[in-house]
Each structure stands twice: as structure tokens, then as C-alpha cells.
Design an enzyme around this catalytic site. Structure first.
Site, short mmCIF file in Angstrom:
data_model
loop_
_atom_site.label_atom_id
_atom_site.label_comp_id
_atom_site.label_asym_id
_atom_site.label_seq_id
_atom_site.Cartn_x
_atom_site.Cartn_y
_atom_site.Cartn_z
N CYS A 102 17.20 50.41 1.33
CA CYS A 102 17.20 51.83 1.72
C CYS A 102 18.34 52.19 2.66
O CYS A 102 18.48 53.34 3.06
CB CYS A 102 15.86 52.20 2.35
SG CYS A 102 15.65 51.50 4.00
N TYR A 111 -6.61 2.30 6.51
CA TYR A 111 -5.76 1.20 6.05
C TYR A 111 -5.55 0.12 7.10
O TYR A 111 -4.77 -0.80 6.89
CB TYR A 111 -4.41 1.71 5.57
CG TYR A 111 -3.75 2.70 6.52
CD1 TYR A 111 -3.39 2.32 7.81
CD2 TYR A 111 -3.50 4.02 6.13
CE1 TYR A 111 -2.80 3.21 8.68
CE2 TYR A 111 -2.91 4.92 7.00
CZ TYR A 111 -2.56 4.51 8.27
OH TYR A 111 -1.99 5.40 9.13
N LYS A 133 10.76 3.34 2.69
CA LYS A 133 10.59 4.77 2.41
C LYS A 133 11.43 5.19 1.22
O LYS A 133 12.53 4.69 1.01
CB LYS A 133 10.96 5.59 3.65
CG LYS A 133 9.94 5.36 4.78
CD LYS A 133 10.11 6.31 5.93
CE LYS A 133 9.72 7.73 5.58
NZ LYS A 133 9.73 8.60 6.76
N ASP A 189 1.46 10.37 3.74
CA ASP A 189 2.25 11.26 4.57
C ASP A 189 1.33 12.29 5.22
O ASP A 189 1.13 13.38 4.71
CB ASP A 189 3.32 11.95 3.72
CG ASP A 189 4.42 12.53 4.58
OD1 ASP A 189 4.46 12.23 5.80
OD2 ASP A 189 5.25 13.29 4.05
N LYS A 248 2.30 4.59 1.51
CA LYS A 248 2.42 5.12 2.86
C LYS A 248 2.06 6.59 2.79
O LYS A 248 2.80 7.40 2.25
CB LYS A 248 3.85 4.93 3.38
CG LYS A 248 4.03 5.37 4.81
CD LYS A 248 5.42 4.99 5.30
CE LYS A 248 5.60 5.29 6.78
NZ LYS A 248 5.30 6.66 7.16
N CYS A 278 19.56 47.82 5.73
CA CYS A 278 18.62 47.33 4.72
C CYS A 278 19.29 47.40 3.35
O CYS A 278 19.82 48.45 2.97
CB CYS A 278 17.37 48.20 4.74
SG CYS A 278 16.28 47.90 3.33
N CYS A 333 10.72 52.63 3.24
CA CYS A 333 11.67 51.87 2.42
C CYS A 333 10.99 51.47 1.10
O CYS A 333 9.90 50.90 1.12
CB CYS A 333 12.13 50.64 3.19
SG CYS A 333 13.03 49.45 2.17
N GLU A 381 0.84 -1.20 0.00
CA GLU A 381 0.00 0.00 0.00
C GLU A 381 0.87 1.25 0.00
O GLU A 381 1.99 1.19 0.50
CB GLU A 381 -0.82 0.06 1.30
CG GLU A 381 -1.57 -1.17 1.62
CD GLU A 381 -2.06 -1.19 3.08
OE1 GLU A 381 -1.77 -0.24 3.84
OE2 GLU A 381 -2.74 -2.16 3.42
N CYS A 419 13.92 45.87 8.50
CA CYS A 419 14.22 47.24 8.12
C CYS A 419 13.12 48.07 8.77
O CYS A 419 11.95 47.88 8.49
CB CYS A 419 14.19 47.38 6.60
SG CYS A 419 14.03 49.10 6.07
#
Ligand code: IVH
Length: 720
Positions: A461, A274, A364, A159, A157, A458, A481, A155, A476
């Protein structure tokens, strides 16, 4: 947090060491035998240190994975870490016994729900990434059972998030997470919002034949989210300036444990079954795994669409590879294939170890991983001024697409992982979707590569950056800016906000560069003559843009609220605020002392809005929008006057016409709140058929109990 400075140092040393161990585990996937010999040869002190380091690291990642749904490393690395720990424990059993172990099954109990004890323990699965281990699994079973021609069911698997759903006499009574295997979180209320989860099992099959339904059974399955839904929700979150989910599993896990049922209802989670736990009477349990899949379908439950049957280890391996190929077309995330001995009698014969059945094994799939060189680390400035480092690397092919960049998240993360320009890094697609840098190949680091110096100013600016206490984000602070302004305008004009067609990133950049637009209200003062100077042949598109800007003045109120980009105010909170305040002017007044005091007791979005409008500058923005002729469409006439406003509802049982998600949606739309459990703060319990324990709780707390018809009357603003 360790309080003793020495302890702190030790913990850090352990973590650094563990990271090194992880690094070794990643780069040197040694032949198992040689590795085991090396581990056995370790001096006791070294073994103790390694063990402590690995255990600390595994425990850390267990918490991130199982409880916080916010892993820091890829699933593959997490598995490798655990495999390495198991190998070390096996090689050094004396030392392993002498130090406290990491519990085998991660614990997903969140503390947010009541816990419930499983009738039969919920086990984990043994897993491997290697063909040799899979063959060894078969050899073990063949030896135990004295025959080689064993039949397996193979089957996918899934996630997602493991769940056990109990049906009594064909009626759904409870849904519980795995927890620690013995007891888990009771998530029944949220599970009932899953569209595909029937409350009642079918008593006869489609062909009319009767279905035998065991009196009590715990069905085991997985709650997950499809790729499409994952992308939809992430796009929505991105637009709202919220953090995106790294992968569908985190989304499923994060959602199902929400206390806000309405939020659960808005996300289309799915469920698949399952397995089976307790079954009364035991004789009613299907005698094979294949038979179980068939029964699941006959009972009307969502089952696995495609499974494989294999006889002997040759067919087993072939089936697993076929599944690996087929999975590219699955609409849902999978991270492997599960082999299960088909005959339940044989399953019982071989039994289980402490934490997993001997009759099943997960193989896996290793994630797609590539090595590439970092060419640059760019730093992007977001709408709220947050600086995000992004690795730009030589493009590589990964699971079917070319990737050339990956977020490095924040300053701390770049420093912690010491990723440098020129480094060769391993790139993986997290959950097969979003590329992520998962490691650095330090052996290939070019001589002279410098640690990345995160900018102190930044990059756009040049204002000195700041970081707030307790926050990893570096910002910033200059609201003017140009980078922030561009992002704010893009957000304001986006489809989810006031939807100005033709105002994409390029146009926004041009408007900001020319200095014509300094804040959103300036958009409503743009002059045709100015726009025409932007290029040749722009007449038509200018007129379209101006028409779109004009039309946006009548957008719904919530879209303006959302478009302002108030921190923590996404589309849902914006809709609630629109109902609560009713107009732009009332909204800006939310910053007055009185309103702030009133909202202080209410929700966090309310507080965020009040705090935002405490700032004169933000109130001025609203005034300029109004002055520029913005007249949002009035919100629906419910708002504060509604009978439901501020009332807390709990839904239980099957309602005759509305699904639970629909009922929740209507309640929220009318200004009410939906909670998943009954407490003293509950105002109404809306009960349908087979209401369960909530009804009892409602009586205990003296909460009013209404039926669907009464709810519908309330929604019409009548007496219930
Ligand atoms: S059987 C007693 N079958 O994988 C055996 N598990 O890593 C229990 N999972 O906890 C599990 N797809 O959450 C089984 N087809 C499948 C599965 C599956 C996903 C999950 C399940 C389990 C975890 C183990």
C-alpha cells in the site's frame, strides 16, 4: 550491555571477528592436522584475539541454545564453532589458560524452578562429525583396555531435552533437568504430564517373572516431541499468528519449562530412557548397556525401540551407518548415533574426563546442506502489518524435497547477515524440517551485488513503515492495507476461526480487489448478484459460499474472538475470554474504562483484549457483526459464576481416575488456573496417591487440600 562506548565497540568487533572465524570454520573444513599447525603458528596477539572472539561467540550461542531455546545458527554451525574453540585451546594452551574459559557443559537452569542436586553428576557426551574421530575413540579404548574386540551398543541420539528421573522403591519422586550437570531445574510437576511416564515401576514382567527394582535410581533420558506433534502445534501457532517453533527440540525445551502446567498438558511430549545415574544398591544396576535397555522395558518405562550391538570398530561404523539410514523412518527427531561400551565393568575401568564419559561417543550427522543463488528477496506483509523478508532462490534438492524459499525473519537479520540478491547462500533444513539460510558464500558474490535495501514503504500500500521501540519488527501501520486485510480475512475465515469453507486466498483476493469487503463484517453483506459476476459457472460455488457464510454466523463465540486476530490472543485465550464475557457485546464493552481497570490486575490476554477494544474502530467492528446478524453460540454455562473461576489449583500425586492432563484441562475449561508449584496464591491443592512435597507445602501455606472426588464435585458446581 557494555556501558562504555569503547567496550561496546570492542564487543562488536569481537563478534564481527568471531563471525569471520565461524565463516572460515564453515568454508574451510581444513584437514585437522594442517589446521592445528596453523593454529599453533598464530602470533600470541592474534591467538588471544581469536580466542576471545570465539569464546564470546560460543558463550552467546550457549545461552541461546540452552536457556532461551532460540538458537540463531544451526546446530551444525554451533558444534563447529565449539570444535574450533577446542582446537584453538589445544593449540595455544598457555594463552587459553590465561583467559577465562567457557564452561564445558551448557547450563540449562532457567531460574523459573527450584533447583535440585543430582545424586550423580549428569555428564555430556563427546561428539564428532568424522569417521576418523570415531575410529580414534575406539583405538583409545582398545589401548586403555588392552583388547580390540570391544562390544558396543549403538543407539539413536534423540534431539530433545535431557532429564533425570528418580524412582525410589519403584515410585517416581522427581524429574530434574541437566542444569549445569551438578544441579538442574526441578520439573517434576510438568514431567508428570508426560503421558508415557509411569509413576510406578512394574514389579513383574509380562511373562510373570519378578523384576528386581533398585531401591533408588536416577534414570537418564530425553524429553522430545514427535514430528507429527511438532507440525500440529506449529500449524496451530501459525493460525493464531504466533511465532512458530524452529524445530522439535525448541518446542520440547520451551514446553517443559512452562510454568503453566495446562499448556504442557496440551502438547504431547514424549520421554525415552537410555541411561542410569545413581543406583542404590550399586549391585542392582544392570551389568551391560543392553541389559539396561531390557530392564527399562521390563519396568514398564519407555525405552529405545531399536538399538544395535557391534563388536570391534568395523561393526561399530557399519551400525552407525545403518542407523543413519534407518533414521529416515523414525517418527522422532535424532541428530546422531551414540556408541556406548556395552559392559558396565569396562565403562567403570575407563572412567570419565571432566565433562564426559570416556566410554561413549556421539557421532553426529551433518545436516543436509546445499548451495544456491538468491534470485530475489521478497517482502511479505502479515495480518498485523509485520513485514517479513523471504529469500527466493534457485530451487535445490534438500533432504528429500525441493526448496526454493526461506524466511529471513526481519530487517535486522538481513542486515546482520548481509544477504544480497545474487549471493550464493548455504541452505539447510533446520531440524531437518524448515529450510533456513545458514550462511553466505562471500567468495562467489557477483560484482556489483548491492546490500539489500529494506523497503521504507509497505510494498503493497506504499504507506511509510514504522517500528516500535524495542521491537525488531518493521510494520505497515495502515490497517486498511489490502495485504493486511487479505490476511485478516483469511484468518477470520480459517477452520480454527469461524470456518467459512470456500473462502480461500484466491476468493479473498477477489473480494478485496473488487472493494466489496473492507472488514470481516462485510462478508455478511455480500450479494449473490455481485458474486456471480466473478466468472462463468460460479452459480453453485457461490451458493455454497453464501451458505457457509450464513452458517458461520452461529459459530461459537470464542471462534469470533480468535478470528478477530487480537494480538496475543490465540485459541486458548479466546476460549477463556468467551467464558469471561459471554457475548460479543460484553466483549466490546471490555474497552470501557471500568472494565479496563478491572482487567488490569488480571492476565496479559485480558489486558490485550481490553486494549484492543479501547479503539473505537474495533468496537465498531463488533457492532457491525451484530448488525449483520452474527449470533454466536453461547459459551458453556460456566464462566464467572463457576466455583473454579479465577482459582489457582496445583495438582500432585496420582489421581484415581483422571490423568493430570485431563484434570488440568477440566479446571481450565471451568475458568480455573493450574500452577506447577504451591505458593501463597494457590487456592487448592488436588492431591492423589503419593503426593510428594507439594502436600507439605500446601500445609505450610495453609492451602485447602482436596481429593479428586472433591474436584469433580466442584466441577459440577457443588460444594467441594
Ligand atoms: S548418553 C553419560 N544416550 O545427548 C552419557 N545421551 O550431547 C550421557 N542424548 O546430554 C548421555 N540421545 O541429552 C545418551 N541415546 C542417548 C542419547 C543421549 C540423546 C543427549 C543427552 C546428552 C546429549 C549429549
Amino acid at each position: 550491555m557494555p556501558s562504555h562506548p569503547n567496550a561496546c565497540f570492542r564487543l562488536r568487533a569481537v563478534c564481527v571477528f568471531a563471525r569471520f572465524a565461524l565463516f572460515v570454520a564453515l568454508l574451510v573444513p581444513l584437514a585437522a592436522a594442517a589446521a592445528a599447525a596453523d593454529l599453533r603458528a598464530l602470533a600470541p596477539e592474534a591467538a588471544r584475539l581469536q580466542l576471545a572472539a570465539l569464546r564470546a561467540e560460543v558463550a552467546h550461542h550457549d545461552t541461546l541454545y540452552h536457556q532461551k531455546a532460540a538458537p540463531e545458527i544451526s546446530d551444525y554451525d554451533y558444534d563447529q564453532l565449539k570444535l574450533r574453540l577446542r582446537a584453538l585451546e589445544a593449540a595455544q594452551p598457555e594463552i587459553a589458560k590465561a583467559t577465562p574459559a567457557v564452561p564445558e557443559v551448557g547450563d540449562d537452569r532457567s531460574g523459573l524452578f527450584q533447583t535440585y542436586r543430582h545424586r550423580e553428576r549428569m555428564m555430556s557426551l563427546d561428539k564428532t562429525y568424522s569417521e576418523a574421530d570415531l575410529r580414534a575413540f575406539h583405538a583409545r579404548l582398545a589401548k586403555l583396555l588392552g583388547r580390540d574386540d570391544l562390544t558396543y551398543t549403538v543407539e539413536p541420539k534423540f534431539d530433545g531435552f535431557a532429564v533425570s528421573v528418580t524412582y525410589e522403591r519403584g515410585k517416581l519422586v522427581r524429574a530434574v533437568t541437566r542444569g549445569n550437570g551438578v544441579e538442574g531445574d526441578d520439573i517434576t510437576a510438568n514431567a508428570l504430564l508426560l503421558r508415557g511416564l509411569p509413576r510406578t515401576l512394574r514389579e513383574s514382567a509380562e511373562d510373570g517373572t519378578a523384576n528386581a527394582i533398585p531401591e533408588t535410581m536416577e534414570l537418564r533420558g530425553e524429553i522430545f516431541v514427535s514430528f507429527t506433534e511438532f507440525e500440529r502445534i506449529n500449524a496451530e501457532r501459525e493460525a493464531a499468528g504466533e511465532i512458530k517453533f524452529a524445530n522439535p527440540r525448541n518446542l520440547a525445551t520451551g514446553t517443559i519449562r512452562q510454568r503453566d502446567a495446562a499448556e504442557v498438558g496440551r502438547r504431547n511430549l514424549e520421554i525415552v530412557f537410555y541411561g542410569i545415574g545413581a543406583c542404590v544398591p550399586a549391585t542392582a544396576q544392570p551389568s551391560t548397556q543392553r541389559g539396561l535397555h531390557e530392564s527399562i522395558r521390563r519396568w514398564g518405562l519407555p525405552g529405545i525401540a531399536r538399538t544395535w550391538t557391534a563388536r570391534g570398530v568395523g561393526e561399530l561404523w557399519a551400525a552407525m551407518q545403518e542407523l543413519a539410514r534407518a533414521r529416515g523412518d523414525f517418527a522422532f527427531p535424532t541428530d546422531g548415533a551414540v556408541a556406548k561400551l556395552d559392559a558396565v565393568a569396562l565403562q567403570r575401568e575407563v572412567g570419565a574426563t571432566e565433562h564426559a564419559p570416556r566410554w561413549a561417543m556421539a557421532y553426529k550427522f551433518a545436516p543436509a546442506r546445499a548451495e544456491t543463488q538468491v534470485r530475489a528477496i521478497a517482502v511479505q506483509v502479515g495480518r498485523t502489518g509485520v513485514l517479513t523478508p523471504v529469500a527466493e532462490f534457485a530451487p535445490v534438492e534438500l533432504a528429500g524435497s525441493t526448496v526454493a524459499r526461506a524466511s529471513l525473519h526481519n530487517r535486522e537479520e538481513v542486515a546482520r547477515r548481509d544477504i544480497r540478491v545474487g549471493d550464493f547462500v548455504y541452505v539447510e533444513k533446520a531440524g531437518e524440517i524448515i529450510p533456513a539460510v545458514v550462511g553466505v558464500n562471500v567468495a562467489r558474490r557477483p560484482a556489483g551485488a548491492q546490500a539489500f535495501a529494506f523497503p521504507e514503504a509497505c510494498p503493497v500500500c506504499r504507506t511509510a513503515v514504522v517500528s516500535r521501540a524495542g521491537e525488531v519488527a518493521v510494520r505497515c501501520p495502515n490497517a486498511a492495507c489490502p495485504a493486511q486485510l487479505r490476511r485478516r480475512l483469511e484468518h477470520f475465515a480459517s477452520r480454527e476461526a469461524v470456518a467459512i469453507d470456500g473462502l480461500g486466498p484466491a476468493m479473498v483476493e477477489a473480494l478485496v480487489e473488487k472493494g466489496w469487503v473492507k472488514e470481516a463484517p462485510d462478508l455478511y453483506r455480500l450479494r449473490r448478484a455481485d458474486l456471480l459476476t466473478l466468472g462463468k459457472d460460479v452459480g453453485k460455488s457461490t451458493d455454497r459460499l453464501l451458505a457457509a457464510i450464513e452458517a458461520s454466523k452461529r459459530a461459537e463465540l470464542w471462534r469470533f474472538i480468535y478470528g478477530l486476530g487480537i494480538p496475543q490472543v490465540g485459541a486458548v485465550a479466546a476460549k477463556e475470554a468467551a467464558r469471561r464475557y459471554g457475548s460479543l457485546a460484553a466483549l466490546a464493552a471490555a474497552g470501557s474504562g471500568e472494565a479496563v481497570a478491572a482487567s488490569a490486575a488480571s492476565d496479559s490476554a485480558g489486558r490485550a483484549i481490553a486494549a484492543y477494544f479501547l479503539e473505537v474502530r474495533n468496537r465498531a467492528t463488533i457492532a457491525s457483526l451484530i448488525a449483520a446478524g452474527v449470533r454466536p453460540t453461547a459459551p458453556m454455562a460456566v464462566a464467572t459464576g463457576s466455583r473454579l473461576a479465577g482459582k489457582v489449583f496445583v495438582l500432585t500425586g496420582a489421581l484415581p481416575s483422571l490423568s493430570r492432563a485431563q484434570a488440568a484441562e477440566k479446571i481450565v475449561a471451568a475458568g480455573g488456573k493450574v500452577a506447577t508449584s504451591v505458593s501463597r496464591n494457590t487456592h487448592y491443592v488436588i492431591a492423589g496417591a503419593d503426593p510428594g512435597a507439594k502436600l507439605e507445602q500446601a500445609r505450610t501455606f495453609g492451602v485447602s487440600i482436596l481429593d479428586e472426588a472433591a474436584l469433580l464435585r466442584m466441577l459440577q458446581d457443588e460444594e467441594p
